[in-house]
Design a protein around this motif. Structure first.
Motif, mmCIF file in Angstrom:
data_model
loop_
_atom_site.group_PDB
_atom_site.id
_atom_site.type_symbol
_atom_site.label_atom_id
_atom_site.label_comp_id
_atom_site.label_asym_id
_atom_site.label_seq_id
_atom_site.Cartn_x
_atom_site.Cartn_y
_atom_site.Cartn_z
ATOM 1 N N ALA A 177 0.827 -1.204 0.000
ATOM 2 C CA ALA A 177 0.000 0.000 0.000
ATOM 3 C C ALA A 177 0.859 1.250 0.000
ATOM 4 O O ALA A 177 0.577 2.224 -0.712
ATOM 5 N N ALA A 178 1.911 1.224 0.815
ATOM 6 C CA ALA A 178 2.785 2.393 0.870
ATOM 7 C C ALA A 178 3.509 2.613 -0.435
ATOM 8 O O ALA A 178 3.806 3.746 -0.803
ATOM 9 N N SER A 179 3.791 1.522 -1.162
ATOM 10 C CA SER A 179 4.511 1.670 -2.423
ATOM 11 C C SER A 179 3.685 2.365 -3.479
ATOM 12 O O SER A 179 4.216 2.793 -4.501
ATOM 13 N N ARG A 180 2.368 2.467 -3.241
ATOM 14 C CA ARG A 180 1.519 3.147 -4.214
ATOM 15 C C ARG A 180 1.356 4.627 -3.930
ATOM 16 O O ARG A 180 0.569 5.313 -4.572
ATOM 17 N N VAL A 181 2.083 5.129 -2.931
ATOM 18 C CA VAL A 181 1.937 6.540 -2.581
ATOM 19 C C VAL A 181 2.283 7.422 -3.758
ATOM 20 O O VAL A 181 1.570 8.353 -4.121
ATOM 21 N N VAL A 182 3.444 7.129 -4.375
ATOM 22 C CA VAL A 182 3.886 7.971 -5.479
ATOM 23 C C VAL A 182 3.116 7.659 -6.746
ATOM 24 O O VAL A 182 2.801 8.536 -7.542
ATOM 25 N N GLU A 191 16.764 21.170 -24.111
ATOM 26 C CA GLU A 191 17.330 20.695 -25.363
ATOM 27 C C GLU A 191 16.571 19.462 -25.829
ATOM 28 O O GLU A 191 16.076 18.682 -25.026
ATOM 29 N N GLY A 192 16.496 19.301 -27.162
ATOM 30 C CA GLY A 192 15.817 18.148 -27.733
ATOM 31 C C GLY A 192 14.324 18.352 -27.860
ATOM 32 O O GLY A 192 13.762 19.386 -27.461
ATOM 33 N N ASP A 193 13.687 17.348 -28.433
ATOM 34 C CA ASP A 193 12.238 17.411 -28.645
ATOM 35 C C ASP A 193 11.518 17.057 -27.339
ATOM 36 O O ASP A 193 11.721 15.970 -26.774
ATOM 37 N N VAL A 194 10.683 17.971 -26.892
ATOM 38 C CA VAL A 194 9.933 17.758 -25.651
ATOM 39 C C VAL A 194 8.886 16.680 -25.867
ATOM 40 O O VAL A 194 8.129 16.721 -26.841
ATOM 41 N N ARG A 195 8.853 15.718 -24.994
ATOM 42 C CA ARG A 195 7.865 14.634 -25.076
ATOM 43 C C ARG A 195 7.538 14.162 -23.657
ATOM 44 O O ARG A 195 8.204 14.545 -22.703
ATOM 45 N N SER A 196 6.530 13.339 -23.572
ATOM 46 C CA SER A 196 6.108 12.846 -22.260
ATOM 47 C C SER A 196 6.785 11.513 -21.961
ATOM 48 O O SER A 196 7.145 10.757 -22.870
ATOM 49 N N TYR A 197 6.919 11.236 -20.668
ATOM 50 C CA TYR A 197 7.537 9.999 -20.212
ATOM 51 C C TYR A 197 6.595 9.322 -19.212
ATOM 52 O O TYR A 197 5.520 9.841 -18.880
ATOM 53 N N ALA A 198 7.031 8.154 -18.779
ATOM 54 C CA ALA A 198 6.255 7.464 -17.738
ATOM 55 C C ALA A 198 6.173 8.334 -16.496
ATOM 56 O O ALA A 198 7.060 9.154 -16.217
ATOM 57 N N GLY A 199 5.092 8.132 -15.722
ATOM 58 C CA GLY A 199 4.864 8.982 -14.561
ATOM 59 C C GLY A 199 6.005 8.975 -13.570
ATOM 60 O O GLY A 199 6.422 10.028 -13.077
ATOM 61 N N GLU A 200 6.567 7.808 -13.280
ATOM 62 C CA GLU A 200 7.641 7.741 -12.285
ATOM 63 C C GLU A 200 8.914 8.409 -12.793
ATOM 64 O O GLU A 200 9.674 8.971 -12.015
ATOM 65 N N ILE A 201 9.136 8.392 -14.132
ATOM 66 C CA ILE A 201 10.318 9.059 -14.686
ATOM 67 C C ILE A 201 10.166 10.568 -14.565
ATOM 68 O O ILE A 201 11.102 11.275 -14.143
ATOM 69 N N GLU A 202 8.991 11.085 -14.930
ATOM 70 C CA GLU A 202 8.779 12.525 -14.844
ATOM 71 C C GLU A 202 8.818 13.001 -13.391
ATOM 72 O O GLU A 202 9.373 14.067 -13.095
ATOM 73 N N GLN A 203 8.237 12.218 -12.502
ATOM 74 C CA GLN A 203 8.272 12.608 -11.085
ATOM 75 C C GLN A 203 9.694 12.634 -10.552
ATOM 76 O O GLN A 203 10.077 13.553 -9.817
ATOM 77 N N THR A 204 10.486 11.630 -10.923
ATOM 78 C CA THR A 204 11.872 11.593 -10.454
ATOM 79 C C THR A 204 12.669 12.776 -10.992
ATOM 80 O O THR A 204 13.424 13.424 -10.252
ATOM 81 N N ALA A 205 12.504 13.055 -12.282
ATOM 82 C CA ALA A 205 13.228 14.193 -12.867
ATOM 83 C C ALA A 205 12.808 15.499 -12.180
ATOM 84 O O ALA A 205 13.651 16.362 -11.873
ATOM 85 N N TYR A 206 11.529 15.646 -11.936
ATOM 86 C CA TYR A 206 11.030 16.861 -11.272
ATOM 87 C C TYR A 206 11.615 16.961 -9.860
ATOM 88 O O TYR A 206 12.060 18.035 -9.437
ATOM 89 N N ARG A 207 11.607 15.833 -9.104
ATOM 90 C CA ARG A 207 12.096 15.867 -7.735
ATOM 91 C C ARG A 207 13.596 16.170 -7.677
ATOM 92 O O ARG A 207 14.058 16.821 -6.746
ATOM 93 N N VAL A 208 14.347 15.690 -8.655
ATOM 94 C CA VAL A 208 15.780 15.982 -8.671
ATOM 95 C C VAL A 208 16.002 17.486 -8.817
ATOM 96 O O VAL A 208 16.796 18.098 -8.085
ATOM 97 N N VAL A 209 15.299 18.102 -9.764
ATOM 98 C CA VAL A 209 15.450 19.549 -9.954
ATOM 99 C C VAL A 209 14.952 20.291 -8.722
ATOM 100 O O VAL A 209 15.587 21.253 -8.247
ATOM 101 N N GLN A 210 13.835 19.836 -8.172
ATOM 102 C CA GLN A 210 13.269 20.502 -6.995
ATOM 103 C C GLN A 210 14.228 20.448 -5.814
ATOM 104 O O GLN A 210 14.483 21.459 -5.141
ATOM 105 N N GLU A 211 14.785 19.265 -5.541
ATOM 106 C CA GLU A 211 15.675 19.137 -4.404
ATOM 107 C C GLU A 211 16.973 19.902 -4.635
ATOM 108 O O GLU A 211 17.551 20.468 -3.700
ATOM 109 N N ALA A 212 17.455 19.922 -5.878
ATOM 110 C CA ALA A 212 18.674 20.683 -6.163
ATOM 111 C C ALA A 212 18.451 22.175 -5.910
ATOM 112 O O ALA A 212 19.313 22.859 -5.336
ATOM 113 N N LEU A 213 17.283 22.710 -6.320
ATOM 114 C CA LEU A 213 16.976 24.113 -6.051
ATOM 115 C C LEU A 213 16.831 24.360 -4.551
ATOM 116 O O LEU A 213 17.240 25.417 -4.043
#
Length: 436
Positions: free
Chosen positions: A296-301, A331-353
Motif C-alpha cells: 500500500a505504501a509503495s503506491r503513494v507515489v 534541449e531536444g524534442d519535448v515529449r512525455s515519459y512514464a509517470g515515475e520518470i517525470e516525477q523523479t526528474a522533477y524531484r531531482v530539480v526541486q531538491e537541487a533548487l
C-alpha cells in the motif's frame, strides 16, 4: 511436531539396544517362552541323542535364549533356529526370527536366502518326522501324503511370518518416509515463513525510506521557500510594505500548497491497503500485514497525482520569486515519459533548487534539461553564492538526506546520479534516467 529417524534414535529410553522399555519387556517375554519350549523339547532330543537329560535341557534353554537378541542380530537368531531344526526344537524362535528378519532393513537377497534355508531345513525335518510317525503307527496316512504334509507344514511355519514381516517392514519404511517428508515440509514451511517475514521487514524498511524521501521532497522545498520569504519579509517589512505584503502572500500560498500535498499523501497512506475493518485485519498473519502495508505504501507515489516535467517552469518561478536568479534551458524534442520518470526528474530539480536555497542563497543557478533518444538528462548548477544576501539570514537547516534521496530515486530507475562542487566554487547536480 513430526520426528525423523534421527529423532527416534535420539529419543531412545530403553536399555541396551532397545528403543523403549516396552519392546525390551516383549522380547524378554518371548525369549522366556522360547527357553521353556526349547528346554522341554530338549528332553526328547536328549533321549534320542543318548545324552543326559540335563544336558539336553541346558542345550535347549541356551538355544532358546538366542531370541533375546532378535532385534539386534536377526540373522544370528535365524541361523540358530536353522541349526537346531534337526533336533526338532525352536519352532517359536524360527517363526519370530523369520518375522524379525523380514521386517528388518537387511537386503532382500539375504532375507530370501535365509528364508529358503529355513524352509528347506523345516521341510526335511517334517518329512522325516511324518515318515517316522507312519512307521511307528502313530499315523495311518498314505505314502502319497507324506511329502504333501511335510510341504504344507513347512510352508505354514515359514511363509506366514515371512510375509507378515515383509508387510510390517514395508509399512514401517513407508511411515518413516512419510514422517521424514512431513518433517521436511514443516522445515520448508518454517523457512518460507521466516523468509516471508524477512521480505516483509525489508519491504517495510524500503517503504519507510521511500515515504521519508517523498515527504522530504514535498515539504523541504516549499518550507525552504517559506523560510526565505519570511526572512525577506522581516528585512523589508518597514522599508517596503508592498513587497512585505507580497512576500506574506507568497508564504501563505507556499504553506497551503505544502499542506495540500501532505493531505494527499496521508490520504493515500490511510486508504491504500483497501481494508476498512479491524476484524478482517486481525485475522491476517503478521507477515501478510507487513507485505500488504508495504504494498500500500509503495503506491503513494504511483497513485497520487505527482508532479511532472511540465510544471518545471512553475517550480523555477517559485524560486525566482524568492530572489533566486534561475535560467532554464531545454534541449531536444519535448515529449512525455512514464509517470515515475517525470516525477523523479522533477524531484531531482526541486531538491537541487532547495539545496541552493539552503546552502548558496542568492547564487545564480542554471537548470538544463535534455531530451535524448533513449534517456532524459538534467543538470542543476549554481554559481558561488554572494558574500552577503538577505536570504542568507534565514539559516535553513539541513538534514543531509537530499542528495541521498535523489540518488536513490535515480538509481531505482536504472539511471546515473552525480553530484559535487565545481571548479568555480559552486555545486552541480547531474542525473541521467533511461526513458523506458
Amino acid at each position: 511436531m513430526t520426528t525423523t529417524g534421527e529423532d527416534h534414535a535420539a529419543a531412545r529410553t530403553g536399555p541396551w539396544w532397545w528403543a523403549r522399555w516396552r519392546t525390551a519387556l516383549l522380547d524378554i517375554g518371548l525369549a522366556f517362552v522360547s527357553v521353556l519350549e526349547c528346554a522341554v523339547e530338549g528332553v526328547d532330543f536328549a533321549r534320542d541323542a543318548g545324552i543326559p537329560t540335563a544336558a539336553g535341557v541346558v542345550f535347549g534353554a541356551l538355544a532358546g535364549a538366542a531370541l533375546l537378541v532378535r532385534r539386534k542380530w536377526p540373522i544370528a537368531v535365524v541361523l540358530v533356529s536353522i541349526a537346531i531344526t534337526p533336533a526338532q526344537m525352536g519352532y517359536l524362535m524360527g517363526i519370530v526370527g523369520l518375522y524379525t528378519l523380514a521386517a528388518s532393513e537387511l537386503p532382500r537377497r539375504i532375507i530370501g536366502s535365509l528364508a529358503g534355508m529355513s524352509f528347506v531345513g523345516m521341510l526335511i525335518v517334517m518329512f522325516v518326522r511324518v515318515r517316522q510317525s507312519m512307521e511307528t503307527g502313530e499315523s495311518d496316512l498314505g505314502g502319497w501324503s507324506v511329502p504333501f504334509a511335510a510341504i504344507a507344514i513347512s510352508i505354514g511355519l515359514t511363509a506366514p511370518p515371512l510375509l507378515l514381516g515383509l508387510y510390517v517392514g514395508a509399512r514401517r519404511r513407508l511411515m518413516e518416509s512419510l514422517r521424514e517428508r512431513a518433517d521436511s515440509l514443516e522445515r520448508e514451511l518454517q523457512l518460507l515463513a521466516e523468509r516471508a517475514e524477512e521480505r516483509a521487514e525489508w519491504a517495510r524498511n524500503e517503504e519507510r525510506t521511500r515515504i521519508a524521501r517523498e515527504m522530504h521532497d514535498v515539504v523541504a522545498h516549499r518550507v525552504s521557500l517559506m523560510v526565505v520569504h519570511a526572512a525577506a519579509l522581516q528585512a523589508v517589512a518597514r522599508k517596503d510594505p508592498e513587497k512585505a505584503v507580497k512576500n506574506a502572500a507568497l508564504v501563505g500560498d507556499m504553506g497551503r500548497q505544502a499542506l495540500t500535498e501532505l493531505r494527499e499523501m496521508l490520504g493515500v497512506l490511510r486508504s491504500g491497503d483497501g481494508r476498512r475493518g479491524g476484524v478482517r485485519q486481525a485475522a491476517v498473519p503478521l507477515a501478510a500485514v507487513g507485505v500488504a502495508a508495504a504494498a500500500a505504501a509503495s503506491r503513494v507515489v504511483d497513485e497520487s497525482d505527482g508532479p511532472c516535467l511540465s510544471e518545471l517552469e512553475e517550480l523555477i518561478g517559485q524560486s525566482a520569486a524568492a530572489g533566486m536568479v534561475v535560467d532554464l534551458t531545454v534541449e531536444g524534442d519535448v515529449r512525455s515519459y512514464a509517470g515515475e520518470i517525470e516525477q523523479t526528474a522533477y524531484r531531482v530539480v526541486q531538491e537541487a533548487l532547495t539545496n541552493v536555497h539552503k546552502h548558496a542563497a542568492g547564487a545564480k543557478t542554471h537548470v538544463r534539461l535534455a531530451h535524448r533518444g533513449s534517456e532524459i538528462a538534467m543538470q542543476v548548477e549554481n554559481e558561488p553564492p554572494p558574500e552577503v544576501s538577505v536570504a542568507s539570514s534565514a539559516r535553513l537547516p539541513s538534514g543531509g538526506n537530499g542528495l541521498v534521496g535523489m540518488k536513490e530515486r535515480v538509481v531505482a530507475l536504472g539511471g546515473v546520479f552525480v553530484s559535487g562542487p565545481t571548479d568555480a566554487g559552486g555545486f552541480r547536480v547531474s542525473a541521467v534516467i533511461p526513458a523506458s
